[in-house]
Design an enzyme around this catalytic site. Structure first.
Site, short mmCIF file in Angstrom:
data_model
loop_
_atom_site.label_atom_id
_atom_site.label_comp_id
_atom_site.label_asym_id
_atom_site.label_seq_id
_atom_site.Cartn_x
_atom_site.Cartn_y
_atom_site.Cartn_z
N ASP A 118 -49.09 -21.63 -25.42
CA ASP A 118 -49.70 -20.54 -24.65
C ASP A 118 -51.22 -20.48 -24.82
O ASP A 118 -51.74 -20.57 -25.95
CB ASP A 118 -49.11 -19.19 -25.07
CG ASP A 118 -47.78 -18.90 -24.38
OD1 ASP A 118 -47.33 -19.73 -23.57
OD2 ASP A 118 -47.20 -17.84 -24.68
N HIS A 270 -43.59 -24.93 -25.92
CA HIS A 270 -42.30 -24.41 -25.46
C HIS A 270 -42.11 -24.64 -23.97
O HIS A 270 -43.06 -24.99 -23.24
CB HIS A 270 -42.13 -22.93 -25.82
CG HIS A 270 -43.23 -22.05 -25.31
ND1 HIS A 270 -44.41 -21.85 -25.98
CD2 HIS A 270 -43.32 -21.30 -24.18
CE1 HIS A 270 -45.18 -21.02 -25.30
NE2 HIS A 270 -44.54 -20.67 -24.19
FE LIG Z 1 -45.44 -19.75 -22.51
#
Ligand SMILES: [Fe+2]
Length: 294
Positions: A118, A270
């Site tokens: 992220d 992820h």
């Molecule tokens: Fe993400």
């Protein structure tokens, strides 16, 4: 923080050989003792992503739990939070699909995720994030996490020598540039901006708490490796991505409503599996501020 607690965080069940664990003996709606917080932090460092099944936290309880582990960020540098909860980012692809259908400006969003870490397109990507499963399809919608430390350690020494000193360029504009243009401005770590300027991070970073090294490139946001020709950069990144997604480094989590998942964003990537068609899936995320990678 307060010292009363109902549990000691000892029931930790690993979910794979290197990454992922479930913790069942803690009620996260209750105040946590310093020992419990330390045990959870230790488990996060050991397992990279940890899950707390059946917690059913409200957005306020979700934020309260995250605050034990650091400063909470905005929901996202570009995308606003949910209602009055500006720190809560809601992942709801049925809403994103509606936006896409209604507005070409919505950016490069599709049904398919990409492996990513992220917000690596800013100077200080998050320490980690905590997901709260709100609506989960009857089947599908699992999430994968890859252990990028195990992936680094799985490289041969000559290959480690090659990647160790390299720097990568990360760019969020392909995914979020149009959304930012549409919204006008974003904010991260107190800094307001109107465009997403590419940033540089080491290809191999050192974990600030464990001192261990891990790969820190991802298909979502890494654009190129500095100093290499574009052919060399593309080939090297393609190899690293395939290597990092090796099943031996990956854990897959099947969500149930009310589950909480907490990952270390410094040493994982992820992928949210888009295999649930038009079924509804809503997961809320709260994010913890990170350091500049080194
Ligand atoms: Fe993400």
């Amino acid at each position: 923080m307060t010292t009363s607690t109902t549990s000691t965080v000892q029931d930790i069940t690993p979910l794979s050989g290197t990454i992922g664990a479930e913790i069942r003996d803690v009620d996260l709606r209750q105040p946590l003792s310093e020992d419990s917080v330390a045990a959870i932090r230790r488990a996060l460092l050991d397992y990279k992503v940890i899950f707390f099944p059946g917690q059913h936290l409200s957005p306020d309880e979700h934020k309260h739990f995250a605050a034990y582990f650091g400063e909470i960020t905005n929901a996202h540098p570009v995308i606003p939070g949910v209602g009055e909860h500006k720190e809560v980012f809601e992942l709801d692809y049925s809403r994103i699909r509606e936006l896409l259908a209604a507005d070409e400006q919505a950016g490069e969003y599709g049904d398919r995720d990409k492996w990513h870490t992220d917000v690596t397109f800013v100077k200080t990507p998050p320490l980690g994030s905590i997901l709260n499963a709100i609506v989960i399809p009857a089947a599908g919608g699992d999430t994968l996490w890859s252990d990028t430390q195990a992936a680094y350690e799985g490289l041969s020494q000559p290959f480690k020598d090659l990647v160790d000193g390299l720097t990568a360029v990360h760019d969020g504009s392909r995914t979020f540039g149009k959304v930012l243009d549409y919204l006008g401005e974003g904010e991260w770590d107190g800094e307001r901006f109107t465009e997403l300027v590419p940033v540089e991070h080491p290809v191999v970073r050192t974990h600030p708490e464990t001192g261990r090294r891990n790969l820190f490139v991802n298909p979502g946001f890494t654009r190129s490796i500095k100093g290499l020709t574009s052919k060399e950069s593309d080939a090297l990144l393609r190899h690293l991505y395939a290597h990092m997604a090796t099943p031996e480094y990956v854990v897959r989590y099947r969500w149930n409503q009310g589950d909480l998942g907490f990952w270390d964003n410094r040493t994982t990537m992820h992928y949210a599996i888009g295999d649930y068609g038009t079924a509804h899936r809503v997961i809320q995320r709260v994010t913890i501020r990170g350091d500049r990678p080194f």
